[in-house]
Design a protein around this motif. Structure first.
Motif, PDB file in Angstrom:
ATOM      1  N   PHE A   1      20.698  -0.519  56.722  1.00  0.00           N
ATOM      2  CA  PHE A   1      20.833   0.839  56.993  1.00  0.00           C
ATOM      3  C   PHE A   1      19.440   1.636  56.634  1.00  0.00           C
ATOM      4  N   ASN A   2      18.345   0.868  56.499  1.00  0.00           N
ATOM      5  CA  ASN A   2      16.985   1.640  56.283  1.00  0.00           C
ATOM      6  C   ASN A   2      16.524   1.727  57.678  1.00  0.00           C
ATOM      7  N   GLN A   3      17.097   1.017  58.672  1.00  0.00           N
ATOM      8  CA  GLN A   3      16.559   1.157  59.976  1.00  0.00           C
ATOM      9  C   GLN A   3      17.308   2.196  60.859  1.00  0.00           C
ATOM     10  N   PRO A   4      16.590   3.007  61.428  1.00  0.00           N
ATOM     11  CA  PRO A   4      17.326   4.371  62.137  1.00  0.00           C
ATOM     12  C   PRO A   4      18.142   3.763  63.341  1.00  0.00           C
ATOM     13  N   PHE A   5      19.483   4.008  63.547  1.00  0.00           N
ATOM     14  CA  PHE A   5      20.282   3.702  64.749  1.00  0.00           C
ATOM     15  C   PHE A   5      21.296   4.583  64.701  1.00  0.00           C
ATOM     16  N   PRO A   6      21.847   4.749  65.955  1.00  0.00           N
ATOM     17  CA  PRO A   6      22.899   5.895  66.150  1.00  0.00           C
ATOM     18  C   PRO A   6      24.256   5.413  65.329  1.00  0.00           C
ATOM     19  N   GLY A   7      24.731   6.331  64.428  1.00  0.00           N
ATOM     20  CA  GLY A   7      25.754   6.303  63.718  1.00  0.00           C
ATOM     21  C   GLY A   7      25.709   5.497  62.335  1.00  0.00           C
ATOM     22  N   HIS A   8      24.255   5.681  61.936  1.00  0.00           N
ATOM     23  CA  HIS A   8      24.023   4.672  60.732  1.00  0.00           C
ATOM     24  C   HIS A   8      24.247   5.508  59.607  1.00  0.00           C
ATOM     25  N   LYS A   9      24.281   6.875  59.375  1.00  0.00           N
ATOM     26  CA  LYS A   9      24.882   7.673  58.616  1.00  0.00           C
ATOM     27  C   LYS A   9      26.383   7.708  58.185  1.00  0.00           C
ATOM     28  N   TRP A  10      27.041   7.811  59.017  1.00  0.00           N
ATOM     29  CA  TRP A  10      28.639   7.696  58.873  1.00  0.00           C
ATOM     30  C   TRP A  10      29.013   6.347  58.532  1.00  0.00           C
TER      31      TRP A  10
END
Length: 299
Positions: free
Chosen positions: A99-108
């Motif tokens: 989750f330290n890597q940015p990708f679509p939907g990682h926050k939810w």
């Protein structure tokens, strides 16, 4: 008069912490002192109410420490704590790196994983108890359908699997907490160090070994210390899933203290075991902090 004025002035300066002092005195200091007093007395239901408890010195501590069940409970507690810390830290670190890597939907997706942490433990323990049921549990159903077992496993009623079952449940509860702590540490690492490493030709594995892991040691130290304090005193998961059974195979120190006090009504011995548990947690934590401090001084 000057002394009184000075005392009143000092009291006014620190009056903002008075509610915290009162709270800690009522709900922490007094219970601990009262429990220490109980541990030196022979207390039953009768004399607990009447107040004529006989002072017996260290007899309760001697009785508890020489009881073979205490050795069994202590061994299970250490295994339970070690297994939970290792597995929850490993999986929490993997998720934190992911989750330290940015990708679509990682926050939810990260928010969904926190549901396990926010769910009341009584609900989580009950769900795991249903899932691991020998007759109707979904775990046995999945393993049978996959051909991995030929007959249902009695996860919670077998002496060989009961402790493993509660460890699995507690690891599942602990992973989100480990992930949050480690993710916070990862996000605080300086990006410039990684940029310099990439320029020097270091791949992801070398960056993790020589940069990420060494710089995460302070965060890992905090996580492990908190994990020891939290995990060693776990009571609710054991109470809900196995109640220390079968045949004390999942008995741990906190549950044994509860059993002595509120099932067998040996309040003095229960209080003594609670104090011993507190000393064990404090000793492990202090020893770990000493070793980490010594290592940092050497470095």
């Amino acid at each position: 008069m000057k002394l009184i004025d000075l005392v009143l002035r000092k009291f006014h300066d620190y009056s903002f912490i008075l509610p915290a002092i009162v709270f800690l005195s009522l709900f922490l200091i007094y219970p601990v002192l009262y429990n220490i007093n109980l541990s030196f007395r022979d207390i039953t239901i009768r004399n607990l109410i009447q107040g004529d408890q006989l002072f017996i010195g260290m007899d309760n501590y001697t009785t508890v420490l020489t009881d073979p069940l205490f050795i069994k409970a202590l061994t299970n507690s250490l295994l339970f704590t070690l297994a939970t810390l290792v597995l929850s830290t490993f999986f929490g670190f993997c998720l934190a790196l992911f989750f330290n890597q940015p990708f679509p939907g990682h926050k939810w997706m990260r928010a969904v994983l926190l549901v396990a942490w926010m769910t009341p433990i009584i609900i989580t323990g009950t769900i795991f108890k249903w899932m691991l049921d020998a007759e109707y549990g979904i775990i046995n159903e999945m393993l049978l359908n996959a051909g991995l077992i030929s007959e249902p496993v009695r996860w919670l009623s077998d002496t060989g699997t009961s402790l493993i079952s509660v460890i699995i449940a507690n690891v599942w509860l602990s992973i989100p907490f480990s992930m949050v702590i480690l993710l916070g540490g990862l996000q605080g690492l300086p990006k410039s160090v990684y940029e310099a490493a990439r320029i020097d030709g270091a791949n992801k594995l070398k960056q993790f070994i020589y940069i990420t892991f060494p710089m995460m040691k302070p965060t890992l130290s905090i996580l492990i210390m908190l994990g020891v304090i939290y995990t060693f005193k776990v009571f609710d998961v054991i109470y809900i899933m196995t109640a220390g059974g079968p045949a004390n195979s999942s008995q741990v120190v906190p549950y044994l203290a509860y059993d002595l006090s509120f099932t067998l009504h040996r309040f003095g011995e229960g209080a003594a075991l609670s104090n011993i548990s507190l000393l064990i947690i404090a000793s492990i934590s202090l020893l770990y902090l000493y070793l980490i401090r010594k290592e940092s001084v050497i470095d």
